[in-house]
Design an enzyme around this catalytic site. Structure first.
Site, short mmCIF file in Angstrom:
data_model
loop_
_atom_site.label_atom_id
_atom_site.label_comp_id
_atom_site.label_asym_id
_atom_site.label_seq_id
_atom_site.Cartn_x
_atom_site.Cartn_y
_atom_site.Cartn_z
N ASN A 410 0.82 -1.20 0.00
CA ASN A 410 0.00 0.00 0.00
C ASN A 410 0.86 1.26 0.00
O ASN A 410 0.97 1.95 -1.02
CB ASN A 410 -0.94 -0.03 1.22
CG ASN A 410 -1.97 1.06 1.18
OD1 ASN A 410 -1.83 2.03 0.44
ND2 ASN A 410 -3.02 0.92 1.96
N ASP A 411 1.51 1.53 1.11
CA ASP A 411 2.25 2.79 1.22
C ASP A 411 3.37 2.91 0.19
O ASP A 411 3.68 4.00 -0.26
CB ASP A 411 2.81 2.94 2.63
CG ASP A 411 1.69 2.98 3.66
OD1 ASP A 411 0.63 3.54 3.34
OD2 ASP A 411 1.88 2.46 4.77
N VAL A 412 3.96 1.76 -0.19
CA VAL A 412 5.10 1.82 -1.10
C VAL A 412 4.69 2.10 -2.54
O VAL A 412 5.53 2.29 -3.41
CB VAL A 412 5.94 0.52 -1.05
CG1 VAL A 412 6.53 0.34 0.32
CG2 VAL A 412 5.13 -0.68 -1.47
#
Lengths: 484, 111
Positions: A410-412
């Protein structure tokens, strides 16, 4: 050294050999082909040092060690539990295991300091505090300082590692309150003041204040790691790892023991560098991580803008899209790890390759819970090393990629890191998956990722959502691709 | 202060050299190996076990506080060393022999 006879000379030699094995071992651990031998060499050196210490060590008066029953039973218990724990742990739970073992080392260092301090005060009480009966070559202040530092650093490392362990396996949630930073800072300063005071003003009336040092350090360790968001855990573990190294080195000072010193400082330095490298990968300063304002403050800010519409894709459509693509890039994340889906992932990869689809993996440096975590997992599933692309390589290839399959990352892959200066991850290098022709995101739900940040990628016109557990979805995909 | 430095020259040299060595050694590590390396380094700082052995071995046989604390320290230190090396070895086991035996990855699929 020679004045206590041959045993001490042999022990000195043993320590030199062990120190060399640590250095060579660490060096070999940084080459994929030699890493395993490097680990074994360091382990052999450690065994040698332990056996040598037990049988050859002489204290400053030339007395050998005793209490062998206690020592051997301790080693037996530790070895059995350690081996079982290390063999049984799932590959996905590796980061918390490392954190746990790290904490054990920290606690060990703190205990050594406490026992030594007790011993120190006993000697003083017997012979009267006015004289200085301490017979070590290291002068008294230095001696005291290493005990205090060992207790402080070891305690912080132990408490911090335990919290990190609990956080990684989901037992402990992020927790912060107003003024926590100030309280942390105050405790830290208090501990330092206490150390300085006890360094120069130690007497029979106040020596019990020493026990405040481990207490303070435990509290500090807990409060220090508690507010730090999950996304920063790799950095924290690496930092605590180097703390334990320094705590071990304190023991080296205390006993003028060269192998503890080399091993401890080596790890302390290497761990610090690794920590900084990780911070760089996430484009954050260490200070920022330590003060720990990642999770708490920002969640509320980013939750306000709940994004527009997203579209879903069926498993069979996703299978068709991938089977007829020329190039598919898989972006693994923690979702893959929790679902234990690495084997299914490799199976899908092989199937697609049989259909002459080029399949590669794009690995973000902080994908999963630790740098390199994904590589270990995929290696477990026999994914070819050469198919794993690092971030820069992957970003070059997204433009020519037809389908990107994101498995629980997600964040990456959050484009806000490039576009939204108010985002807490702004500036972190990310995988530019939106450059490709189509993005399929597998997630369990629309919930934000570990760092608690909304991801606008999911609302991007190129993106289709494929909800479900990574392993189940992959198995369905495999079945569908087989039928094509 | 100066006195202290001249008395502890050896140790100071070791510390300085080890700091540089630690940085140098880890500087060229590919990110693939970060986790095993961290784990390996974690095992190496288990040398603290030697301090635990010394502290236990020196304690007087009737000083139970010292003995019990030392005993605990030995257990914890051993956990750090043994657990650390075994975990690292398990991770690295997965990197080798991929080409030779791609289907016989034992211990892989447990659950």
């Amino acid at each position: 050294m020679g004045k206590f006879g041959g045993a001490s000379v042999i022990l000195a030699l043993v320590y030199i050999i062990s120190s060399v094995t640590f250095i060579v071992g660490l060096k070999m651990l940084s080459h994929p082909a030699k890493a395993r031998n490097g680990n074994l060499i360091a382990a052999a050196g450690m065994t040698l040092a332990i056996i040598g210490t037990i049988f050859l060590y002489k204290d400053e008066n030339g007395n050998a060690l005793h209490n062998y029953g206690w020592i051997f039973s301790g080693i037996m218990i530790g070895a059995i539990i350690g081996t079982l724990a290390a063999k049984k742990v799932q590959m996905t739970a590796m980061p918390e295991m490392v954190s746990m073992f790290n904490g054990m080392g920290g606690a060990c260092a703190a205990l050594i300091s406490i026992v030594e301090f007790n011993h120190f005060t006993e000697v003083f009480t017997k012979s009267g505090w006015s004289e200085v009966p301490w017979q070590l070559t290291v002068n008294m202040t230095g001696h005291l300082l290493t005990m205090y530092a060992g207790a402080l650093i070891g305690g912080v490392s132990f408490a911090g590692s335990m919290i990190a362990w609990g956080k990684l396996n989901g037992k402990i949630k992020d927790y912060s309150f107003k003024g926590q930073h100030i309280l942390n800072l105050a405790m830290f300063v208090l501990a330092l003041v206490l150390i300085i005071y006890l360094l120069f003003q130690l007497d029979p009336a106040n020596y019990r204040l020493f026990y405040l040092i481990p207490v303070l350090s435990l509290a500090y360790g807990v409060l220090f790691v508690l507010p730090i968001g999950g996304a920063d855990m790799p950095v924290v573990i690496s930092l605590l790892n180097s703390f334990t190294g320094v705590a071990a080195a304190c023991g080296g000072f205390l006993y003028n023991n060269k192998v503890m010193l080399t091993g401890g400082i080596l790890v302390g330095a290497a761990g610090t560098l690794l920590t900084i490298l990780m911070c760089k990968a996430m484009n954050r300063s260490l200070k920022n991580v330590l003060i720990g304002n990642f999770g708490g403050n920002h969640i509320t800010a980013s939750q306000n803008k709940t994004g527009g519409n997203y579209k879903e894709i069926s498993v069979s459509d996703a299978a068709v899209a991938m089977a007829y693509a020329r190039k598919v890039m898989i972006v693994p994340g923690y979702g893959l790890a929790v679902a234990q889906a690495q084997h299914a992932c490799h199976e899908l990869e092989k199937l697609l390759e049989e259909k002459s689809v080029e399949v590669k993996y794009a690995i973000h440096p902080v994908a999963g819970r630790m740098p390199g975590h994904m590589n270990v997992l995929l290696a477990e599933a026999d994914v070819n090393y050469e198919n794993l692309l690092e971030m820069d390589q992957a970003n070059d290839e997204f433009k020519t990629t037809d389908v990107v399959l994101i498995l629980g990352a997600n964040d990456v892959v959050n484009p806000a890191a490039k576009t939204d200066p108010s985002s807490p991850i702004y500036g972190m290098p990310v995988l530019e998956v939106e450059e490709s022709k189509m993005v399929i995101v597998n997630k369990r739900s629309m919930k934000p990722g570990y760092a608690g940040i909304e991801n606008e990628l999911f609302f991007h016109p190129k993106t289709s959502m494929l909800f479900g557990d990574a392993k189940t979805v992959l198995q369905q995909l495999i079945a569908e691709v087989k039928m094509l | 202060m100066l006195n202290w430095i001249s008395e502890n020259q050896q140790i100071i040299y070791i510390v300085i050299l080890m700091i540089f060595l630690g940085i140098e050694v880890i500087g060229h590590v590919p990110s693939v190996l970060h986790t095993p390396l961290m784990s390996g380094a974690n095992a190496i700082h288990g040398v603290v076990i030697i301090g635990a052995i010394i502290v236990t071995g020196k304690a007087e046989s009737n000083n139970y506080v010292a003995l019990i604390l030392g005993f605990l320290a030995v257990i914890l230190g051993t956990l750090n060393v043994v657990g650390g090396f075994v975990v690292t070895n398990r991770m690295l086991e997965m990197f080798k022999g991929k080409k030779a035996s791609s289907n016989s990855s034992k211990g892989g699929e447990k659950k």
